[in-house]
Design a protein around this motif. Structure first.
Motif, PDB file in Angstrom:
ATOM      1  N   SER A 221       7.985   1.197  -7.405  1.00 10.71           N
ATOM      2  CA  SER A 221       9.411   1.360  -7.713  1.00 10.71           C
ATOM      3  C   SER A 221      10.276   0.421  -6.873  1.00 10.71           C
ATOM      4  O   SER A 221      11.387   0.065  -7.270  1.00 10.71           O
ATOM      5  CB  SER A 221       9.841   2.812  -7.471  1.00 10.71           C
ATOM      6  OG  SER A 221       9.607   3.177  -6.115  1.00 10.71           O
TER       7      SER A 221
ATOM      8  N   HIS B  92       4.544   5.240 -14.983  1.00  7.80           N
ATOM      9  CA  HIS B  92       5.783   4.481 -14.827  1.00  7.80           C
ATOM     10  C   HIS B  92       6.029   3.588 -16.034  1.00  7.80           C
ATOM     11  O   HIS B  92       5.118   3.005 -16.590  1.00  7.80           O
ATOM     12  CB  HIS B  92       5.717   3.603 -13.561  1.00  7.80           C
ATOM     13  CG  HIS B  92       5.880   4.387 -12.300  1.00  7.80           C
ATOM     14  ND1 HIS B  92       4.822   4.958 -11.656  1.00  7.80           N
ATOM     15  CD2 HIS B  92       6.991   4.693 -11.576  1.00  7.80           C
ATOM     16  CE1 HIS B  92       5.247   5.570 -10.566  1.00  7.80           C
ATOM     17  NE2 HIS B  92       6.551   5.442 -10.508  1.00  7.80           N
TER      18      HIS B  92
ATOM     19  N   THR C 130       0.818  -1.224   0.000  1.00  4.27           N
ATOM     20  CA  THR C 130       0.000   0.000   0.000  1.00  4.27           C
ATOM     21  C   THR C 130       0.846   1.266   0.000  1.00  4.27           C
ATOM     22  O   THR C 130       0.300   2.366  -0.100  1.00  4.27           O
ATOM     23  CB  THR C 130      -0.911  -0.002   1.243  1.00  4.27           C
ATOM     24  OG1 THR C 130      -0.101  -0.154   2.419  1.00  4.27           O
ATOM     25  CG2 THR C 130      -1.917  -1.141   1.173  1.00  4.27           C
ATOM     26  N   ASP C 131       2.151   1.129   0.087  1.00  4.66           N
ATOM     27  CA  ASP C 131       3.039   2.288   0.106  1.00  4.66           C
ATOM     28  C   ASP C 131       3.103   2.923  -1.283  1.00  4.66           C
ATOM     29  O   ASP C 131       2.984   2.243  -2.307  1.00  4.66           O
ATOM     30  CB  ASP C 131       4.445   1.862   0.542  1.00  4.66           C
ATOM     31  CG  ASP C 131       5.282   3.050   0.997  1.00  4.66           C
ATOM     32  OD1 ASP C 131       5.195   4.103   0.345  1.00  4.66           O
ATOM     33  OD2 ASP C 131       6.014   2.917   1.988  1.00  4.66           O
ATOM     34  N   ASP C 132       3.296   4.232  -1.335  1.00  8.42           N
ATOM     35  CA  ASP C 132       3.394   4.929  -2.616  1.00  8.42           C
ATOM     36  C   ASP C 132       4.646   4.513  -3.389  1.00  8.42           C
ATOM     37  O   ASP C 132       4.667   4.594  -4.621  1.00  8.42           O
ATOM     38  CB  ASP C 132       3.411   6.445  -2.384  1.00  8.42           C
ATOM     39  CG  ASP C 132       2.086   6.948  -1.803  1.00  8.42           C
ATOM     40  OD1 ASP C 132       1.059   6.267  -2.004  1.00  8.42           O
ATOM     41  OD2 ASP C 132       2.093   8.003  -1.143  1.00  8.42           O
ATOM     42  N   GLN C 133       5.680   4.082  -2.689  1.00  9.18           N
ATOM     43  CA  GLN C 133       6.925   3.682  -3.349  1.00  9.18           C
ATOM     44  C   GLN C 133       6.971   2.189  -3.674  1.00  9.18           C
ATOM     45  O   GLN C 133       8.015   1.676  -4.063  1.00  9.18           O
ATOM     46  CB  GLN C 133       8.114   4.033  -2.448  1.00  9.18           C
ATOM     47  CG  GLN C 133       8.219   5.509  -2.124  1.00  9.18           C
ATOM     48  CD  GLN C 133       9.348   5.792  -1.158  1.00  9.18           C
ATOM     49  OE1 GLN C 133       9.943   4.881  -0.600  1.00  9.18           O
ATOM     50  NE2 GLN C 133       9.649   7.073  -0.970  1.00  9.18           N
TER      51      GLN C 133
ATOM     52  N   THR D 134       0.253   6.167 -13.134  1.00  6.07           N
ATOM     53  CA  THR D 134       1.260   7.089 -12.610  1.00  6.07           C
ATOM     54  C   THR D 134       2.335   7.398 -13.640  1.00  6.07           C
ATOM     55  O   THR D 134       3.268   8.159 -13.359  1.00  6.07           O
ATOM     56  CB  THR D 134       1.930   6.482 -11.359  1.00  6.07           C
ATOM     57  OG1 THR D 134       2.445   5.191 -11.696  1.00  6.07           O
ATOM     58  CG2 THR D 134       0.914   6.321 -10.237  1.00  6.07           C
TER      59      THR D 134
END
Length: 199
Positions: free
Chosen positions: A101, A197, A95-98, A195
């Motif tokens: 990546s 990516h 659930t983390d934004d990073q 986003t």
């Protein structure tokens, strides 16, 4: 035992003509057969039969709501995918934004082993700085629909090789994890995500 039979009387007949004795051999195979059975019996009794191997799995006690809270920084999440590919998140929640990546790809065997060792060192360094429990490092193994039974067995073997004492085998993906893996597949195919990516 072999015996030699001699035929003829050995007398001279005529003027100096000597008839030579005929020799015939007969080999008794009974001792060799006995020796063969003795060797077979010896090897049957001396050889240890292969015993079935199994891995001991100790299940933790569940809490009242059925979940055990674990800090994301202490968790290495392994996703078993198609074609023996393995995606993993080291210390980052889905659930983390990073998370997109931070999601990396590897393969089973030596590469996965090095990743587990690196995650153990990272968590151990955190424990030294924060004085947390020495058993805080946890590995979560999550097979996907495209993974095979061999992938799961290989991942479980790595738990034994790396002496990881805390690990969990979870057969369901959370919605955030499903979305994360889908975005990863889109990136691999060259399709931009929301986003923006790319691989």
């Amino acid at each position: 035992m072999s015996t030699i039979e001699i035929s003829g009387n050995g007398r001279s007949s005529g003027l100096g003509n000597v008839r030579s004795n005929r020799l015939s051999t007969a080999v008794d195979m009974t001792p060799m057969v006995d020796l063969g059975f003795l060797l077979i019996t010896f090897f049957m009794l001396a050889t240890t039969l292969s015993s079935p191997t199994a891995m001991s799995v100790f299940l933790p006690k569940k809490t009242d709501d059925g979940t055990m809270p674990i800090k994301a920084s202490n968790v290495l999440t392994i996703f078993l995918g198609d074609n023996d590919d393995i995606c993993y998140l080291d210390g980052v929640a889905a659930t983390d934004d990073q998370a997109l990546s931070a999601l990396k790809t590897t393969h089973s065997g030596f590469e996965l082993r090095n990743i587990i060792f690196a995650a153990q060192r990272r968590v151990n360094s955190i424990q030294r700085n924060t004085s947390e429990s020495a058993e805080a490092f946890t590995v979560v193994i999550k097979p996907t629909a495209g993974s095979s039974y061999k992938n799961m067995v290989d991942a479980m073997d790595e738990m034994a090789i790396t002496r990881t004492s805390r690990y969990a085998l979870v057969d369901e993906l959370t919605p955030a994890e499903s979305k994360l893996l889908a975005n990863r597949q889109n990136i691999n195919r060259g399709i931009p995500t929301k986003t923006g990516h790319f691989k």
